[in-house]
Design a protein around this motif. Structure first.
Motif, PDB file in Angstrom:
ATOM      1  N   ALA A 107      -6.562  13.156 -12.533  1.00 60.63           N
ATOM      2  CA  ALA A 107      -6.454  12.519 -13.849  1.00 60.63           C
ATOM      3  C   ALA A 107      -5.223  11.641 -13.977  1.00 60.63           C
ATOM      4  O   ALA A 107      -5.131  10.848 -14.920  1.00 60.63           O
ATOM      5  CB  ALA A 107      -6.433  13.578 -14.946  1.00 60.63           C
ATOM      6  N   LYS A 108      -4.286  11.778 -13.032  1.00 63.45           N
ATOM      7  CA  LYS A 108      -3.006  11.064 -13.122  1.00 63.45           C
ATOM      8  C   LYS A 108      -2.330  11.363 -14.458  1.00 63.45           C
ATOM      9  O   LYS A 108      -2.055  10.479 -15.283  1.00 63.45           O
ATOM     10  CB  LYS A 108      -3.206   9.557 -12.936  1.00 63.45           C
ATOM     11  CG  LYS A 108      -3.545   9.182 -11.503  1.00 63.45           C
ATOM     12  CD  LYS A 108      -2.361   9.425 -10.568  1.00 63.45           C
ATOM     13  CE  LYS A 108      -2.603   8.931  -9.145  1.00 63.45           C
ATOM     14  NZ  LYS A 108      -3.470   9.824  -8.371  1.00 63.45           N
ATOM     15  N   VAL A 109      -2.097  12.664 -14.675  1.00 66.74           N
ATOM     16  CA  VAL A 109      -1.396  13.127 -15.868  1.00 66.74           C
ATOM     17  C   VAL A 109      -0.267  14.060 -15.443  1.00 66.74           C
ATOM     18  O   VAL A 109      -0.347  14.728 -14.408  1.00 66.74           O
ATOM     19  CB  VAL A 109      -2.334  13.861 -16.849  1.00 66.74           C
ATOM     20  CG1 VAL A 109      -3.402  12.942 -17.385  1.00 66.74           C
ATOM     21  CG2 VAL A 109      -2.953  15.099 -16.209  1.00 66.74           C
ATOM     22  N   ILE A 110       0.775  14.089 -16.251  1.00 67.87           N
ATOM     23  CA  ILE A 110       1.816  15.108 -16.104  1.00 67.87           C
ATOM     24  C   ILE A 110       1.338  16.339 -16.866  1.00 67.87           C
ATOM     25  O   ILE A 110       0.924  16.235 -18.025  1.00 67.87           O
ATOM     26  CB  ILE A 110       3.152  14.611 -16.679  1.00 67.87           C
ATOM     27  CG1 ILE A 110       3.657  13.406 -15.885  1.00 67.87           C
ATOM     28  CG2 ILE A 110       4.186  15.737 -16.671  1.00 67.87           C
ATOM     29  CD1 ILE A 110       4.831  12.708 -16.539  1.00 67.87           C
ATOM     30  N   ILE A 111       1.383  17.488 -16.230  1.00 68.56           N
ATOM     31  CA  ILE A 111       0.942  18.730 -16.880  1.00 68.56           C
ATOM     32  C   ILE A 111       2.142  19.649 -17.086  1.00 68.56           C
ATOM     33  O   ILE A 111       2.919  19.889 -16.157  1.00 68.56           O
ATOM     34  CB  ILE A 111      -0.135  19.458 -16.049  1.00 68.56           C
ATOM     35  CG1 ILE A 111      -1.375  18.583 -15.892  1.00 68.56           C
ATOM     36  CG2 ILE A 111      -0.511  20.792 -16.710  1.00 68.56           C
ATOM     37  CD1 ILE A 111      -2.467  19.213 -15.034  1.00 68.56           C
ATOM     38  N   ALA A 112       2.276  20.164 -18.303  1.00 65.14           N
ATOM     39  CA  ALA A 112       3.226  21.227 -18.607  1.00 65.14           C
ATOM     40  C   ALA A 112       2.401  22.477 -18.900  1.00 65.14           C
ATOM     41  O   ALA A 112       1.804  22.593 -19.972  1.00 65.14           O
ATOM     42  CB  ALA A 112       4.094  20.855 -19.801  1.00 65.14           C
ATOM     43  N   SER A 113       2.321  23.378 -17.914  1.00 62.80           N
ATOM     44  CA  SER A 113       1.500  24.582 -18.027  1.00 62.80           C
ATOM     45  C   SER A 113       2.388  25.726 -18.508  1.00 62.80           C
ATOM     46  O   SER A 113       3.323  26.140 -17.811  1.00 62.80           O
ATOM     47  CB  SER A 113       0.866  24.912 -16.672  1.00 62.80           C
ATOM     48  OG  SER A 113       0.031  26.041 -16.749  1.00 62.80           O
ATOM     49  N   VAL A 114       2.098  26.255 -19.697  1.00 59.22           N
ATOM     50  CA  VAL A 114       3.027  27.125 -20.416  1.00 59.22           C
ATOM     51  C   VAL A 114       2.840  28.593 -20.034  1.00 59.22           C
ATOM     52  O   VAL A 114       1.721  29.119 -20.043  1.00 59.22           O
ATOM     53  CB  VAL A 114       2.850  26.961 -21.941  1.00 59.22           C
ATOM     54  CG1 VAL A 114       3.866  27.817 -22.689  1.00 59.22           C
ATOM     55  CG2 VAL A 114       2.998  25.487 -22.337  1.00 59.22           C
ATOM     56  N   GLU A 115       3.950  29.236 -19.731  1.00 60.14           N
ATOM     57  CA  GLU A 115       3.978  30.681 -19.482  1.00 60.14           C
ATOM     58  C   GLU A 115       4.416  31.365 -20.771  1.00 60.14           C
ATOM     59  O   GLU A 115       5.609  31.468 -21.090  1.00 60.14           O
ATOM     60  CB  GLU A 115       4.931  31.005 -18.334  1.00 60.14           C
ATOM     61  CG  GLU A 115       5.046  32.482 -18.001  1.00 60.14           C
ATOM     62  CD  GLU A 115       3.845  33.051 -17.265  1.00 60.14           C
ATOM     63  OE1 GLU A 115       3.957  34.149 -16.712  1.00 60.14           O
ATOM     64  OE2 GLU A 115       2.770  32.403 -17.253  1.00 60.14           O
TER      65      GLU A 115
END
Length: 320
Positions: A107-115
């Motif tokens: 997707a060419k996205v920056i992902i912030a995957s939350v813990e």
């Protein structure tokens, strides 16, 4: 677990018992995917990832993913909330790490995957507070008034295209984030552009669609009372029963709701979509259904044709 410890609670999922709680405080989560470290320049996708602590009290962290980009290229930011019924799984687990690597690359996205914090150690609404703090942290990187300086966000993030999303319980969280964004500002004027609601975990005291099981016969009822035993109005709490006045004020421009025909949560996804369609919300709304698949198939069977089809549709959603 001590020899005399007794089992005081266990909750199943579609595969078996997902959590056991014992009288000595021991908690077992048999279906947790193994924790894996972040990687710089993943050999399969080229995506780099790193872990960041964004709050110490309470402890909230996230795994940030950066795809291979041209110099100074600006791309959408996707704040992602993992599933697991609010009481198991992790942003750092193998299944979510693999999913985010693949999605960030395609997707060419920056992902912030939350813990976020899990129940029962931290009963709801703790996870919602954590995820809102993560959204605020992301937004704090934007513009002249930025208070944080994570370079992957400041140099490559397009803050006019901030998305939230998740699967199952994570989809529930994503919905509640856009509800909160409708009445509470994020830092620096950042707005949520869109939300990806995949196989959402919702419920209410009334049956919907083809549902037949109510009360303690329904696993969703049991889970909600386990993760949020003090919830005002029980399963009709707006955090779990989303169909109500708050839908009118959702704070994003577009939403895609994804359901699966063989998922026991399908009826709730359709119900949520219909509630949005009939509300006063003025955003763009889409329903995507894969009739021959079950819950979280895109995570459990990522290499299949139907999983690829869903990912491709979501890629378009980010670019439209």
């Amino acid at each position: 677990m001590v020899a005399n410890s007794t089992l005081i609670a266990e909750i199943p999922n579609q595969f078996g018992i997902a959590i056991r709680v014992f009288s000595d405080g021991t908690i077992e989560r048999p279906f947790n995917s193994p924790i894996v470290p972040p990687t710089l320049h993943d050999p399969q996708t080229g995506v780099s990832s790193k872990d960041l602590v964004i709050s110490h009290d309470p402890l909230v962290s996230l795994r940030l993913y950066l795809p291979k980009l041209d110099d100074n290229q600006k791309v959408p930011i996707f704040v992602y909330f993992h599933g697991g019924a609010f009481y198991f799984e992790s942003a750092f687990s193998r299944v979510y790490h693999s999913h985010c690597n693949t999605f960030a690359s395609q997707a060419k996205v920056i992902i912030a995957s939350v813990e976020y914090r899990l129940a029962p150690e931290h009963s709801l609404p703790a996870c919602y507070h954590d995820c809102w703090e993560a959204l605020k942290w992301v937004a704090s990187h934007f513009g002249e008034n930025a208070t944080h300086a994570e370079p992957w966000l400041t140099e490559n993030g397009d803050f006019s295209r901030v998305f939230v999303g998740g699967n199952s319980a994570g989809a529930n969280i994503a919905h509640n984030m856009v509800v909160r964004a409708g009445s509470e500002d994020l830092p620096n004027g950042v707005k949520i552009h869109g939300a990806v609601i995949t196989h959402p975990f919702f419920h209410s005291s009334s049956l919907v669609g083809a549902e037949t099981l109510k009360g303690e016969e329904n696993i969703s009822y049991l889970i909600w009372n386990f993760v949020y035993p003090s919830a005002p109005d029980g399963v009709d709490n707006p955090l779990f029963n989303p169909v109500g006045p708050a839908l009118d004020e959702i704070g994003c421009s577009k939403i895609i709701v994804c359901v699966a025909g063989k998922d026991r949560l399908r009826e709730r996804g359709i119900w949520y979509h219909e509630g949005l369609k009939n509300s006063g919300w003025q955003g763009n709304l889409e329903l995507f259904e894969e009739t021959d698949e079950g819950h979280d198939y895109q995570l459990l069977k990522p290499d299949t044709e139907n999983a690829t089809k869903l990912i491709k549709r979501l890629l378009s959603f980010f670019q439209e």
